[in-house]
Design a protein around this motif. Sequence first.
Motif, PDB file in Angstrom:
ATOM      1  N   TYR A  34      26.042 -64.994  59.022  1.00  0.00           N
ATOM      2  CA  TYR A  34      25.045 -64.249  59.791  1.00  0.00           C
ATOM      3  C   TYR A  34      24.779 -64.937  61.132  1.00  0.00           C
ATOM      4  CZ  TYR A  34      20.507 -61.943  60.633  1.00  0.00           C
ATOM      5  OH  TYR A  34      19.459 -61.225  61.164  1.00  0.00           O
ATOM      6  N   CYS A  73      20.795 -53.074  59.436  1.00  0.00           N
ATOM      7  CA  CYS A  73      19.764 -53.597  58.533  1.00  0.00           C
ATOM      8  C   CYS A  73      18.397 -53.084  59.007  1.00  0.00           C
ATOM      9  CB  CYS A  73      19.804 -55.128  58.533  1.00  0.00           C
ATOM     10  SG  CYS A  73      18.355 -55.884  57.776  1.00  0.00           S
ATOM     11  N   CYS A 100      16.458 -56.516  60.427  1.00  0.00           N
ATOM     12  CA  CYS A 100      16.895 -57.279  61.612  1.00  0.00           C
ATOM     13  C   CYS A 100      17.840 -56.498  62.527  1.00  0.00           C
ATOM     14  CB  CYS A 100      17.574 -58.580  61.167  1.00  0.00           C
ATOM     15  SG  CYS A 100      19.148 -58.302  60.347  1.00  0.00           S
ATOM     16  N   CYS A 110      19.938 -56.247  54.901  1.00  0.00           N
ATOM     17  CA  CYS A 110      21.091 -57.146  54.774  1.00  0.00           C
ATOM     18  C   CYS A 110      20.779 -58.294  53.818  1.00  0.00           C
ATOM     19  CB  CYS A 110      21.524 -57.679  56.143  1.00  0.00           C
ATOM     20  SG  CYS A 110      20.466 -58.980  56.804  1.00  0.00           S
ATOM     21  N   CYS A 155      18.358 -61.033  55.150  1.00  0.00           N
ATOM     22  CA  CYS A 155      16.935 -60.666  55.121  1.00  0.00           C
ATOM     23  C   CYS A 155      16.430 -60.641  53.678  1.00  0.00           C
ATOM     24  CB  CYS A 155      16.719 -59.310  55.790  1.00  0.00           C
ATOM     25  SG  CYS A 155      16.928 -59.410  57.578  1.00  0.00           S
TER      26      CYS A 155
HETATM   27 ZN    ZN Z   1      18.766 -58.117  58.133  1.00  0.00          ZN
END
Ligand code: ZN
Length: 311
Positions: free
Chosen positions: A152, A287, A290, A299, A302
């Motif tokens: 990420y 997502c 985010c 996601c 998160c």
């Molecule tokens: Zn996210």
Amino acid sequence: MVLCSLCGREPAVAKLRYAGVVLCRECFLRYFEERVRRTLDSLGLTHELSGKLVAVATSGGKDSLNTLFLLNKLKEEYDYDILAILIDEGISGYREFKRKALEAFCDKFKISFKVVSMRDSLGYDIDTVAKLSYEGKIDLKPCSVCGVFRRYLVNLEALKAGVDYIATGHNLDDEVQTFIMNFIRGDLASMVREGPFLHEDFPGFIPRFKPLYYVPEKESLIYFMLNGLETPYVECPYAPLSMRYYIRNLINRIEYASPGTKLRILSLKEHLRTIKGKVPSPSLRKCEICGMPTTRRVCRTCEIRMLLSRV
Ligand code: ZN
Ligand code: FES
């Protein structure tokens, strides 16, 4: 003295058991670099990289430093710029040493680099996650959180830096291990999707490629040493807790007893990738928290952060 099977003149320094040959320094380096160049060419990157910015996701270990070294060597010829990105996961007794190795490497070869702290960016480091896991407060292994958070952050930092492509140091052994792990999980979609190049036409998704995809780990180590590159040989303390660690040891034992096993598994993997279009796979979306690309509503990064915030 054993002589090189290719040139027949120089002393051999590397034994490729699967091919039944031994190579001298020069022949090995040429063979290694040709294979990487052929990989890039087969991915259609020969001209595609021209004028682009390539980020190399690096841990400071031999494979990602090899990737950085090779891409740095080829950058004039292919006409691109590079940037190294290192994610500091906050693993004491490991990260500080590897980070120093990357800094020294980038200094020596005049490569720009960025270090991103997991704790500063996402609020958690892996030592904390491991502690919570030991105490039974979360049902997550450090490695699974680390992998999700690292991917990420590399993507996020690359986006911020205007990167066009991300290169990673995954070698043939990593690919075979991932393939077997996906097999054990029954995850056919991942088995057919993952290859040397991953590109999804979706905003925020940066295409990724793996220059060492066809390179066995042992050869990566030989290349590293023959080029006089350095990194401390410390392993992440949490690695033995992962399924990958177990699979890696198992496959190494099988390879020792039956040379060529890894190559055969990789070629099966390559064969399976040809049916990619026939296996349903979830499509990307944003997502809801985010906005980063994901196949879920929220996601995994998160989701994990929400979980951790409740402990
Ligand atoms: Zn996210
Ligand atoms: Fe370090 Fe998994 S957390 S290898």
